[in-house]
Structures are given as structure tokens and as C-alpha cells.
Design a protein around this motif. Structure first.
Motif, PDB file in Angstrom:
ATOM      1  N   MET A 376      78.545  44.112   3.682  1.00 46.09           N
ATOM      2  CA  MET A 376      79.475  45.091   4.224  1.00 46.09           C
ATOM      3  C   MET A 376      80.894  44.813   3.735  1.00 46.09           C
ATOM      4  O   MET A 376      81.613  45.714   3.294  1.00 46.09           O
ATOM      5  N   LEU A 377      81.283  43.559   3.789  1.00 46.01           N
ATOM      6  CA  LEU A 377      82.637  43.208   3.373  1.00 46.01           C
ATOM      7  C   LEU A 377      82.866  43.578   1.910  1.00 46.01           C
ATOM      8  O   LEU A 377      83.886  44.177   1.550  1.00 46.01           O
ATOM      9  N   ILE A 378      81.903  43.239   1.070  1.00 47.47           N
ATOM     10  CA  ILE A 378      82.050  43.528  -0.356  1.00 47.47           C
ATOM     11  C   ILE A 378      82.052  45.045  -0.585  1.00 47.47           C
ATOM     12  O   ILE A 378      82.834  45.567  -1.390  1.00 47.47           O
ATOM     13  N   THR A 379      81.192  45.753   0.145  1.00 43.64           N
ATOM     14  CA  THR A 379      81.178  47.210   0.042  1.00 43.64           C
ATOM     15  C   THR A 379      82.543  47.794   0.366  1.00 43.64           C
ATOM     16  O   THR A 379      83.067  48.635  -0.357  1.00 43.64           O
ATOM     17  N   LEU A 380      83.117  47.312   1.464  1.00 41.21           N
ATOM     18  CA  LEU A 380      84.409  47.848   1.881  1.00 41.21           C
ATOM     19  C   LEU A 380      85.480  47.545   0.840  1.00 41.21           C
ATOM     20  O   LEU A 380      86.344  48.374   0.553  1.00 41.21           O
ATOM     21  N   ALA A 381      85.410  46.348   0.254  1.00 43.95           N
ATOM     22  CA  ALA A 381      86.383  46.017  -0.787  1.00 43.95           C
ATOM     23  C   ALA A 381      86.187  46.929  -1.986  1.00 43.95           C
ATOM     24  O   ALA A 381      87.149  47.401  -2.585  1.00 43.95           O
ATOM     25  N   ALA A 382      84.920  47.209  -2.315  1.00 42.33           N
ATOM     26  CA  ALA A 382      84.644  48.015  -3.498  1.00 42.33           C
ATOM     27  C   ALA A 382      85.096  49.457  -3.308  1.00 42.33           C
ATOM     28  O   ALA A 382      85.524  50.091  -4.261  1.00 42.33           O
ATOM     29  N   GLY A 384      87.622  50.286  -1.732  1.00 42.87           N
ATOM     30  CA  GLY A 384      89.081  50.321  -1.668  1.00 42.87           C
ATOM     31  C   GLY A 384      89.639  50.434  -0.272  1.00 42.87           C
ATOM     32  O   GLY A 384      90.619  51.143  -0.040  1.00 42.87           O
ATOM     33  N   LEU A 385      89.047  49.736   0.684  1.00 44.44           N
ATOM     34  CA  LEU A 385      89.589  49.784   2.044  1.00 44.44           C
ATOM     35  C   LEU A 385      90.927  49.054   2.101  1.00 44.44           C
ATOM     36  O   LEU A 385      91.024  47.909   1.677  1.00 44.44           O
ATOM     37  N   PRO A 386      91.958  49.697   2.606  1.00 46.66           N
ATOM     38  CA  PRO A 386      93.244  49.009   2.744  1.00 46.66           C
ATOM     39  C   PRO A 386      93.091  47.757   3.587  1.00 46.66           C
ATOM     40  O   PRO A 386      92.371  47.751   4.577  1.00 46.66           O
ATOM     41  N   GLY A 387      93.772  46.704   3.168  1.00 47.00           N
ATOM     42  CA  GLY A 387      93.615  45.430   3.853  1.00 47.00           C
ATOM     43  C   GLY A 387      92.730  44.488   3.061  1.00 47.00           C
ATOM     44  O   GLY A 387      92.784  43.288   3.254  1.00 47.00           O
ATOM     45  N   LEU A 388      91.912  45.049   2.162  1.00 49.18           N
ATOM     46  CA  LEU A 388      91.122  44.205   1.278  1.00 49.18           C
ATOM     47  C   LEU A 388      91.664  44.354  -0.148  1.00 49.18           C
ATOM     48  O   LEU A 388      92.511  45.192  -0.419  1.00 49.18           O
ATOM     49  N   ASN A 389      91.120  43.520  -1.060  1.00 48.71           N
ATOM     50  CA  ASN A 389      91.806  43.406  -2.344  1.00 48.71           C
ATOM     51  C   ASN A 389      91.755  44.652  -3.222  1.00 48.71           C
ATOM     52  O   ASN A 389      92.713  44.967  -3.909  1.00 48.71           O
ATOM     53  N   GLY A 390      90.619  45.384  -3.192  1.00 48.92           N
ATOM     54  CA  GLY A 390      90.496  46.527  -4.075  1.00 48.92           C
ATOM     55  C   GLY A 390      91.633  47.528  -3.897  1.00 48.92           C
ATOM     56  O   GLY A 390      92.119  48.114  -4.858  1.00 48.92           O
ATOM     57  N   PHE A 391      92.053  47.678  -2.669  1.00 53.77           N
ATOM     58  CA  PHE A 391      93.088  48.671  -2.388  1.00 53.77           C
ATOM     59  C   PHE A 391      94.422  48.301  -3.010  1.00 53.77           C
ATOM     60  O   PHE A 391      95.136  49.164  -3.525  1.00 53.77           O
ATOM     61  N   VAL A 392      94.768  47.032  -2.955  1.00 51.28           N
ATOM     62  CA  VAL A 392      96.071  46.610  -3.472  1.00 51.28           C
ATOM     63  C   VAL A 392      96.196  47.024  -4.933  1.00 51.28           C
ATOM     64  O   VAL A 392      97.191  47.615  -5.359  1.00 51.28           O
ATOM     65  N   GLY A 393      95.141  46.704  -5.711  1.00 52.59           N
ATOM     66  CA  GLY A 393      95.161  47.040  -7.122  1.00 52.59           C
ATOM     67  C   GLY A 393      95.238  48.541  -7.341  1.00 52.59           C
ATOM     68  O   GLY A 393      96.078  49.028  -8.103  1.00 52.59           O
TER      69      GLY A 393
END
Lengths: 506, 620
Positions: A376-382, A384-393
Motif C-alpha cells: 500500500m505504501l509503495i502504491t501510494l508513493a507511485a 504521487g500521494l502528497p507527503g510521500l516522495n513521488g509527489f515532491v518530484g
């Protein structure tokens, strides 16, 4: 120090060839030791890196072919620093993951380590010939790894991959020679040192040719739409450990090449073609995401989503400002972490289920609660959930595009396309995650167990990094930003006499 | 100043972390206690902040507390910081206060659930996310909070993850909210592009000079922000996720889909009122969408049979009223209605939860009836909630809704159409909620299930919320005073006995209609149903909006994806690349034919070559 990072896996790869095939214990120790050591040294590198200095650090220069002034010259700046660490990290994970391989462990490991060395070399090489050598060094092990241990149409896939990249890299070789000849004609000094060459002001007509020679090689590697068609074949055929390096580290070499060579060397050409290339990148973002929505095979789904995410990276590069390129470099790291974690999860699921088709199983959450949380965590990062790394980029990249001068004419369109892809990303990632993990358990094998300690250990660093970078990206960006800034403002001190007609001979 | 306010954020996130790691190993009592305690702590700290603001008028201007520099890239720099001012504290009071009450209720409601600790972990995560949203000091962290509440909502809608309908509903809610997030992200880019900052206080100071009223730029910014607001607050056309969201446990519906999260859109408009005042066209759009949603949702609510869905449509409808108030520039009235609504709607949802709990998870009101005797406390509190919702005189809903309806006409931006539709909506409200009330509590039991009253841990929150639903209405002036520093004005109190009476009357008419239809015989009801069959059908199927979206957006998107893979990718790009390879091979095959090894061929080729070269030389 950099030499050690590159050399250790290379020497280990060669050394493995002299180890008895049956001595699996020794093979394991040697390969894990080598990639682990390489990772450790790269972490030391990270600690000792001087954030304030935008230039190359840890530079080592040795004469290699003195006659032609080709040097063994390596160094890192803020842009390559993270990519070196990322490559060492992903390679370690990949090597560790493939430890329990039954057949031909030795050859497999040797090739993996060679691949690691090649990729690391690309990121640290400062001499263009050396860069080229490492660039090709990446290709050879990949060819065998996919061709021998792949699945499905592996020969077709690997041939396609190699031919495709080879076309690009041969053009680049021509470009490298030509570039250095121009420099020689102007100064009567032969050099392949990229740091010297960037200060050369090249006639725009020549730039256009040179730009495309370099660009094609890198664009194929990224890949930028429409040069991506090797990717789905290669990714689907590729064994998962190799895929980790392929997607996590090697796919970044293309974007890295664009930043290191194309932007500073050929500013006029970038000015003319940037809008067009960004268009390809933006189309690729939507295109990959859209096709991913229709996938049921998990590996293909992640492969197409990679096209989309790598498109973001390419788009950010051509925003040509601090936000865009900084965001791109960060996103390279993010994508490396996220995509490799996703492929690991796919591999784990495939091992347990015997299939990776979403239609064939569902409802794993009860049997595998730990994997459920991590997935779930990796899915959310992928997605682009704000608060996780994908979103920042993604945020930095799109902000860079929005404020970009180069892309000003179409920036709104590109951002909207990026936005559409973000919506699609939430659709296909949730299809993937919910389809596999949620709803009533169906068609599950007996005695299904949760991930074991080793698999947990492989996924855990990714989970931590995903949260860490999301919460506090400053240490990452702070190291990148000065180098990007100095790269964007590189001074063209060496003026060539204009009008040398070099273009048009092709 | 206010650095202690970070506790409001840290307490629930600590709760989330600890409960999700160790929750399974803790006893149920401890999980419940712990989950409530973190939110309770946040509430207490909010009270401290409130008292500080009340005691010192100087501090009401708002203060920013910074934790660290989050990122700097290019010209873009951002601090992780919170903004404490009357508006954020006002919202926090509702979020943590109502949140705490609902947490306590959940101890009873979720008692039987095997994944008790996961539930409280997610609830804590929600409180944290919502606090981030309302305390954010800039647009970036507003978006972060915005997306995090979407995540918490997703997790909680799909809490029963083995239920297919819940999984689908969760995904729908998530994707719709991502559409809103993207809209807000684009708005943030535009703000940064024009003003060079994302900080609220700076943006609002600079906006007045940077934009002329109804500039293209300010219109686009406000519209893109609205995409986020409408998606989160379930306004037309991004509303379809909210009714489906009722698949989640009932306390979730009460907390997220009634009292707090769905009001975020209204909060956003109020927070950015400086921007919206520069864009009167957008304000007009807000009011229009709000008032249309109010009757649109109300009309659907009149015919649904699922008790939670009726209340969900009611929530949409009431949110429409809040947008109407904000759209006509009456921000503090919108916030006032937001507050009263939080109380009575949470009460109604928790009451519905108590009913569902007491009648063995039955949600269809046709299967209920006569619960008045079996569940006396639930009954009386539900009645209070219904009266407040319908705007019965002297309940809290009366004060806030009356103020909206009267200002829909009397404010500068109001007009008679807004007013008339708002009145119609008020009548619908009275009708649909009392329809539910009569179906559920009055008459004879329709099934043999023996309903029972809920335990005190569930009824106590009901009583508390009922008390507030009756009384907070009298605090309207205080709310207005408290928020006046932020909105820069006090709300007018137009004196218009005629319109006021009509407004009050509408709710009562609705209630009366419900009595006529549902208390005095079924014949009339059936007759009307037959008469209006097409309309009834349309309402019952929610205007077929879900189906329309499915045909216009979902299906084509999926088909295009498959088409692109099949035709564009495989037969197009990939094929073209392969063709290059094939052609090259073909050419080399042809070339290789020449190298046949036959001396005669070579000799012939040589002669042809020589002739060609000679001709070239001769004729040049």
C-alpha cells in the motif's frame, strides 16, 4: 574512492569466473560482499560530499591512452552523487534478491556485477571516451542476462533492446569524436574532458547535428516517446533481479546524459528543439499511463507506468530551470526506489501465486498482512500521494514546466497532460493494488504465507526512503541544486570562429 | 508563539503510528482509550489556543510557526509551517471536538470488529490529515493535507476490504479526489507564477495589487481551486463518490463524510476569500453550483431507502447551502452553518449508526419501524437532529439556515432566484428527513428482528451532540465576532419579516408533507408515486449520472487504453521499428546475392561499373 566503487563490482565479476561453479557459498559471499562494499563506500561518499561546492568532487585523473589524451577521469557532483548511491543501493538489493537462484548462479552473478559496474561507471566518468566505454559495458551483460535467463520472447526482446541502443550509442560515438575534433581545430589541444568541452561555444549549425547524435542515444535509453518500443518487450522478458537494475539504475543513465551532455554542450540546439522534445515526453507521460490502465499483467503494468514516470523526468529536464531539473534528479531517485520496489512485489506475488495476471487471484490481504501494508505504501508513493516522495518530484517538475521560459508556449498543455497522467496513475495503481490484495480471497493456493524476513528486509529500505524523502526532501535537493545551477549558467569562454561548415555532410 | 500547536498534529500521527505497529498486540480497551486520548489531547491544545486568541485580540491577526525549511529548488522555497488564526482554530475546534466525540462512539460501534486497532489507526490518521489541511500556512501543505484526508477517506471507505462494493466505492472516491488535487496543484502553480510565493499571508497581501478584479489569471486560479473544493465537498459535477462512500463504517460517515472532510471545500473558499473577492464571476458560479446542488441532492434524498444514503444526500444538499453563503460573500455565515451542520449531521449519522447497530446491520428503512419504544435515547436524539436539520425554530439549524436563505436575497450578490431555490431546498429537507424519521421510529415494526438500545458509550455521544444541536445556534453572534478579524467584516442582519417567515415556513411545510404522506395512510403515497412515476424513477436512479459518467468517461477511457496498446503501440510504433530491422536485413540479403562467388557475375558488375564511371566522366 569513486574508483573503488566502480572497480569492486568489476573485479568481483571477473573473479567470479575463476570460482568453482559448484561453490555456491563462495559465489554468494563474493557477490553480496562486493555489491555491499560498493554500497558502503558510496554511503561514505555521500557523507563526505561537500554540499556547498557545485563542481566535481573526488576527482581522480590517470592517463589512459596518452597518445590521444584519453584519460581515466572520474568525479561526482550533486547531480551524479545521488545516482551513484541509488545504483549501488539498487544493485545490492538486486544481487541479494537473486541469491537463492538455483541454476548457473555464478555466471548470472558475474554479469549482474558487471552491469552494476558499467552503470556506476557511466555516472562517474568525466572523460567522454571513458563514458562511452562504460555506456557500452552496460549493454553487454544486459544482452546476455535477458537473452539467457529471460522469459517469453526473450531473444527477440534482447536483440531489439541491444540493436536499438546500439544505433543510438554509435551515433554518440561519432558525436564524441566530432566534438573533440572541433575543439582540436580551435585550440590544437586534443581532449575528451567534458568539463573543458562544455566551455566551448559551438556554431549553431554544427550544434544541431551534434545535439541529435547525442540526444538519440540518451532518448532511446530513457526512453522518450516515440523511441520507447523496446521497453515493454525488454521489461516483460527480463528476469526480475536484472529488471531492478534496468529500471532502477540504468534507465536513469539516459536522463543523466541529457543533463550532463546535451544541455550544457548544445544550448542553442536545446533552445530550438526543447519544445518539440518536451512534447514527446509529455505524450509519453499520458500514453504510458493510459496503456497501463488497460493492463492485467502486473509486470507489463509497471513497465508501462515506468514509461509514464520516465516521461516526467525527461519533461523536467527540458524545463531548463532549477525546479524542473532538480525535480527530475529527485524523481530519478524516487522512480528508482518505487519502481524497483514494485517489481520486487510483483516477483514475490508471482513466486507465491505462480501467475502475475490480475484476473487469476485476489484478496491476499488476509493471508499477507505485512506485504499488504508495504504494498500500500509503495502504491501510494507511485501514484504521487502528497507527503510521500513521488509527489515532491512531480510537483517540482510540473512547477518547473509551468514557469519555464523554454516551454512557455505549451507549458499549460504539458502541465495538464501531467495532471491527466496523475489521475490515470491513481487509477492503474489502485487497480493493481486493490485487484491483487483486496476483496474476497479467490483462487489462492493453500498454505499461503506472508513474506519472509528476507523479503521484508528487501522492501523495508524502500518503504523508509519513500516516507523520508517525502517528509524531508531538503537534504536531497540541497545537494542537487548548486550543481544544477552551475550547469545552467555554464560560461562559454572558448569562442570558436563561426562559419566553419561542418554540418550537412550526412 | 503558538509552537505548542504542533502537538495538535503530533498527537494523532503518533496515535496512527503506534496503533498500526503495535495495535494488534494491545488489548481492545487500551486501543480504544489510546485512540481517543490522542484526539482528546489535540482538542485540549486547541482549546488553549482558542483561549489565547480570545484573550489577546492582537494575536487574532494570525501567527505562523515554522518547523523547518522543507525544500529549496530554483526560485522555489518552502517552509514546513502552520498558521494559527481564528479561522484555523475555529475549524480545529470542530475537527478535534466532533472528532473526539465520534472516536468515543466508535469504541462501542466497532466493538465486534476483528480489525479494531486498524480502524482507530486510520481514524487518527484522518484527524492528523484534517489538522494539516486546516493549519497549513501555505498552498502546498494545504494540498498535502487535502490529499491526505483523501487517503484517510479512501482507507476508511474501503475499511471492510473484503466487500467488493466497498473496494469500488473507495477507489471511486480516491480517483475523484485526485482530480480535485490536480486542479489545486495547477492553481498553486499559477499563484506561484504570478506572486512568487505560496504562503497564505503573503499571497493574500500581494493579490490585491497583482490582480485586477475578474482578470483572466485570477479567474483561472479561483476556478482551479474550485475543482478541488467541489471534488472534496461533493458538489455537482464531482459528487457521485459521496453516496457510495456510505459503504464505510458509520462513524466514518459521521466524521469524514458529514462533519469535517467534506466541508474542506467551504473552508478553502473562506480561507481564500481575498482571492475570490477579486473574482466575482467565480463567486457567482459558486453560489449557483451550491444552490443547484442543494435542491439536486435534496430531490434525490427524498426517494432513497438506505438510511445512510438519505443522510448522505442531505449532506451534499447542506454543503450546497454553505457554498451558496460563501458565494454571496457571507463567509462567516457559511462557517456558522458548517459548525451547526457538523453537530446535527454527526448526530444524525451516529443515530443512524445506533439504529443499524440495534437492528442487526439493517440499513433499509423499509425494514425498520416502531423503533421508538425499543431505542428511546436514539429516538429522541435523532428527532432533535432531524428538527435541527429541517430548520425548526430555535434549533441550531434554524439560525444558520435562516441566515443563509435571507442573505441569498439581501446580500449584494444575492438575488430572488437564489432565495427561491434555497427555500424550495429547505422544504425538501424537512420532507426527506422526516420521511426517514417516520419510517424508522414511528408505526409498527416491519420485521421480526428485536431491536435493542445501544450501550451508553454510544448513546452518551448522541446526547452530547443533541445538546449542542439544540444550543449552538444561539452562538451565531459570537462566531461572527470571532471570525470578523479574518473576513474583515461583520455579517449583516437584514430585517425582512416576510421572507424570513417564508423561509421558516418552508421547512415546516416539508415536515407537514412528510406527515401527510407517511402518517396518514399509504394510498395517497402510492397514488402520487404512480402519478409521478417517471420523475420518481429519475430521482431513484440519481438522475442516471453514474451511468452517464460510465458511458462517457470510464468506458471510453478503458477502450482507448486497449486500443492504443493494440493499434498504436503494437501495430504502429513497434511495427515500424521492426520494419526498419526487417528492411535492413532484406537489403543485406539482396546485396549478398551479388556476392555469389561466380566470377562471371563479378566480371559483369565490374564492366557495368567501369562503363558508368566512364559515362560520368565523359558527360560531366
Amino acid at each position: 574512492m569513486l574508483t573503488l566503487i566502480v572497480l569492486i563490482p568489476l573485479v568481483a565479476a571477473l573473479g567470479l569466473l575463476f570460482v568453482n561453479k559448484e561453490a555456491t557459498g563462495a559465489i554468494r559471499n563474493l557477490s553480496v560482499g562486493a555489491s555491499g562494499l560498493s554500497l558502503l563506500i558510496s554511503l561514505v561518499l555521500l557523507l563526505r560530499f561537500d554540499t556547498a561546492d557545485p563542481g566535481m568532487q573526488f576527482v581522480t585523473t590517470l592517463a589512459w591512452v596518452p597518445m590521444l589524451h584519453i584519460n581515466y577521469q572520474v568525479g561526482v557532483d550533486g547531480i551524479s552523487l545521488w545516482l551513484v548511491v541509488l545504483t549501488a543501493f539498487i544493485s545490492f538489493i538486486a544481487v541479494y534478491f537473486s541469491l537463492d537462484r538455483k541454476e548457473s548462479l555464478r555466471n548470472f552473478m558475474a554479469l549482474m556485477l558487471a552491469l552494476e559496474a558499467g552503470t556506476l561507471g557511466v555516472f562517474v566518468a568525466l572523460d567522454m571516451v571513458l563514458f562511452y566505454v562504460f555506456w557500452e559495458l552496460m549493454l553487454v551483460p544486459t544482452y546476455f542476462l535477458i537473452g539467457i535467463w529471460g522469459e517469453g520472447r526473450r531473444i527477440y526482446a534482447t536483440t531489439k533492446f541491444v540493436l536499438y541502443t546500439l544505433v543510438g550509442s554509435l551515433l554518440m560515438l561519432v558525436g564524441i569524436l566530432w566534438l573533440s575534433l572541433i575543439h582540436f581545430e580551435a585550440t590544437h589541444e586534443l581532449t575528451f574532458d567534458i568539463q573543458t568541452l562544455v566551455h566551448m561555444k559551438i556554431d549553431p549549425a554544427v550544434q544541431f547535428w551534434l545535439f541529435w547524435f547525442f540526444f538519440l542515444a540518451f532518448a532511446i535509453k530513457v526512453p522518450i516517446f516515440p523511441l520507447h518500443s523496446w521497453l515493454p518487450h525488454a521489461y516483460v522478458a527480463c528476469p526480475i533481479p536484472v529488471l531492478l537494475i534496468l529500471t532502477g539504475a540504468m534507465s536513469k543513465t539516459g536522463a543523466y546524459g541529457l543533463i550532463r551532455f546535451c544541455l550544457p554542450l548544445f544550448p542553442d540546439a536545446v533552445e530550438s528543439f526543447g519544445l518539440l522534445i518536451a512534447c514527446g515526453a509529455a505524450i509519453g507521460i499520458v500514453y504510458g499511463a493510459w496503456i497501463a490502465v488497460a493492463q492485467r499483467d502486473l509486470k507489463a503494468l509497471v513497465a508501462y507506468s515506468s514509461i509514464s514516470h520516465l516521461g516526467f523526468i525527461a519533461l523536467g529536464v527540458f524545463a531548463l530551470n532549477g525546479e524542473g531539473i532538480g525535480g527530475s534528479v529527485l524523481q530519478m531517485v524516487n522512480h528508482g526506489i518505487i519502481a524497483s520496489a514494485l517489481f520486487l512485489i510483483v516477483a514475490i506475488l508471482e513466486k507465491k501465486m505462480g501467475t502475475r495476471n490480475l484476473n487469476d487471484f485476489r484478496g491476499l490481504s488476509k493471508a499477507m498482512p505485512v506485504l499488504y501494508g508495504m504494498f500500500m505504501l509503495i502504491t501510494l508513493a507511485a501514484l504521487g500521494l502528497p507527503g510521500l516522495n513521488g509527489f515532491v518530484g512531480e510537483f517540482l517538475i510540473l512547477m518547473g514546466v509551468w514557469t519555464s521560459h523554454l516551454l512557455a508556449d505549451l507549458s499549460t498543455t504539458y502541465v495538464l497532460m501531467g495532471g491527466l497522467a496523475i489521475v490515470f496513475a491513481s487509477v492503474y495503481m489502485l487497480y493493481m493494488f486493490q485487484g491483487a490484495m483486496q476483496e474476497k480471497p479467490e483462487k489462492l493456493p493453500e498454505n499461503l504465507t506472508d513474506i519472509n524476513r528476507r523479503e521484508f528486509g528487501l522492501l523495508f529500505p524502500a518503504c523508509v526512503l519513500v516516507v523520508l524523502i517525502g517528509l524531508y526532501p531538503k537534504p536531497f535537493i540541497d545537494r542537487v541544486a548548486p550543481s544544477v545551477e552551475s550547469m545552467l549558467t555554464v560560461e562559454k569562454t572558448l569562442n570558436l570562429h563561426a562559419g566553419e561548415d561542418k554540418g550537412g555532410h550526412h | 508563539m503558538f509552537s505548542y500547536c504542533w502537538i495538535i498534529l503530533f498527537a494523532p500521527i503518533a496515535g496512527f503510528t503506534i496503533l498500526s505497529w503495535y495495535g494488534n498486540r494491545m488489548s481492545r480497551e487500551r486501543v480504544g482509550m489510546f485512540g481517543c486520548a490522542t484526539v482528546g489531547l489535540s482538542f485540549l491544545v486547541t482549546l488553549v489556543a482558542l483561549s489565547e486568541l480570545l484573550l489577546d485580540a492582537e494575536k487574532q491577526k494570525g501567527a505562523v510557526s515554522t518547523l523547518y525549511n522543507w525544500v529549496t529548488a530554483g526560485s522555489f522555497s518552502l517552509n514546513l509551517s502552520i498558521l494559527i488564526d481564528p479561522l484555523s482554530v475555529f475549524m480545529l475546534l470542530i475537527v478535534t471536538g466532533v472528532g473526539f466525540v465520534i472516536h468515543v462512539y466508535s469504541i462501542g460501534y466497532m466493538r465486534e470488529d476483528p480489525e479494531y486497532s486498524r480502524f482507530f489507526a486510520y481514524m487518527n490518521l484522518f484527524i492528523f490529515s484534517m489538522s494539516v489541511l486546516v493549519m497549513a500556512a501555505d498552498f502546498f501543505f494545504l494540498i498535502v493535507g487535502w490529499a491526505l484526508v483523501g487517503l484517510a477517506s479512501y482507507l476508511l471507505i474501503g475499511f471492510w476490504k473484503e466487500k467488493t462494493s466497498a473496494v469500488l466505492a473507495a477507489r471511486k472516491a480516491f480517483v475523484m479526489n485526485v482530480i480535485g488535487d490536480v486542479g489545486m496543484i495547477i492553481a498553486a502553480f499559477m499563484i506561484f507564477d504570478h506572486l512568487g510565493t505560496l504562503n497564505f499571508l503573503d499571497v493574500f497581501t500581494l493579490a490585491g495589487e497583482a490582480f485586477r478584479p475578474n482578470d483572466d489569471a485570477i479567474l483561472l486560479i479561483t476556478l482551479f481551486l474550485l475543482v478541488g473544493a467541489f471534488a472534496k465537498s461533493a458538489q455537482i459535477p464531482l459528487h457521485t463518490w459521496l453516496p457510495d462512500a456510505m459503504e464505510g463504517p458509520t462513524p466514518v460517515s459521521a466524521l469524514i463524510h458529514a462533519a469535517t472532510m467534506v466541508t474542506a471545500g467551504v473552508y478553502l473558499v473562506a480561507r481564500c476569500h481575498v482571492l475570490y473577492e477579486l473574482a466575482p464571476y467565480t463567486m457567482y458560479l459558486i453560489a449557483t453550483v451550491g444552490v443547484v446542488t442543494a435542491i439536486f441532492a435534496g430531490s434525490m434524498g427524498m426517494v432513497q431507502y438506505d438510511i445512510k444514503r438519505v443522510i448522505a444526500y442531505s449532506t451534499m444538499s447542506q454543503l450546497g447551502y454553505m457554498f451558496l453563503a460563501a458565494g454571496v460573500g457571507m463567509y462567516s455565515i457559511a462557517m456558522f452553518h458548517l459548525m451547526t451542520h457538523a453537530f446535527f449531521k454527526a448526530l444524525l449519522f451516529l443515530g443512524a449508526g445506533s439504529v443499524i447497530h440495534g437492528s442487526n446491520d439493517e440499513q433499509d428503512i423499509r425494514q425498520m419501524g416502531g423503533l421508538r419504544q425499543a431505542m428511546p435515547i436514539t429516538h429522541i436524539t435523532f428527532l432533535i437532529g432531524s428538527l435541527a436539520l429541517a430548520g425548526f425554530p430555535l434549533t441550531s439549524g434554524f439560525f444558520s439556515k435562516e441566515a443563509i436563505i435571507i442573505n441569498a436575497y439581501h446580500s449584494d450578490m444575492g438575488n430572488i432566484v437564489f432565495w427561491a431555490i434555497a427555500v424550495l431546498g429547505a422544504a425538501m429537507t424537512g420532507f426527506y428527513i422526516f420521511r426517514v424519521y417516520f419510517y424508522t421510529f414511528v408505526g409498527q415494526p416491519r420485521t421480526s428482528v428485536h431491536a435493542h438500545e445501544s450501550p451508553p458509550i454510544m448513546t452518551a455521544p448522541l446526547v452530547l451532540l443533541a445538546f449542542f444541536s439544540l444550543t449552538v445556534g444561539f452562538g451565531g453572534y459570537m462566531v461572527d465576532d470571532f471570525l470578523a478579524t479574518y473576513f474583515g467584516m461583520h455579517m449583516p442582519h437584514p430585517d425582512d419579516p416576510v421572507f424570513e417567515t417564508i423561509g421558516v415556513g418552508a421547512g415546516l411545510v416539508g415536515i407537514a408533507a412528510a406527515i401527510v404522506f407517511y402518517m396518514t395512510g399509504k394510498d395517497r403515497l402510492e397514488f402520487i408515486k404512480q402519478m409521478l412515476a417517471p420523475v420518481y424513477d429519475l430521482l431513484f436512479h440519481k438522475y442516471y449520472i453514474d451511468e452517464i459518467y460510465d458511458y462517457l468517461i470510464v468506458k471510453p477511457t478503458r477502450a482507448t487504453g486497449a486500443f492504443m496498446e493494440e493499434k498504436v503501440e503494437r501495430d504502429g510504433i513497434d511495427m515500424a521499428v521492426d520494419q526498419v530491422g526487417t528492411q535492413v536485413r532484406e537489403v543485406s540479403r539482396v546485396i549478398s546475392l551479388w556476392q555469389s562467388g561466380k566470377v562471371r557475375t563479378y566480371a559483369f558488375n565490374m564492366i557495368v561499373g567501369v562503363v558508368i564511371i566512364l559515362m560520368f566522366v565523359v558527360f560531366q
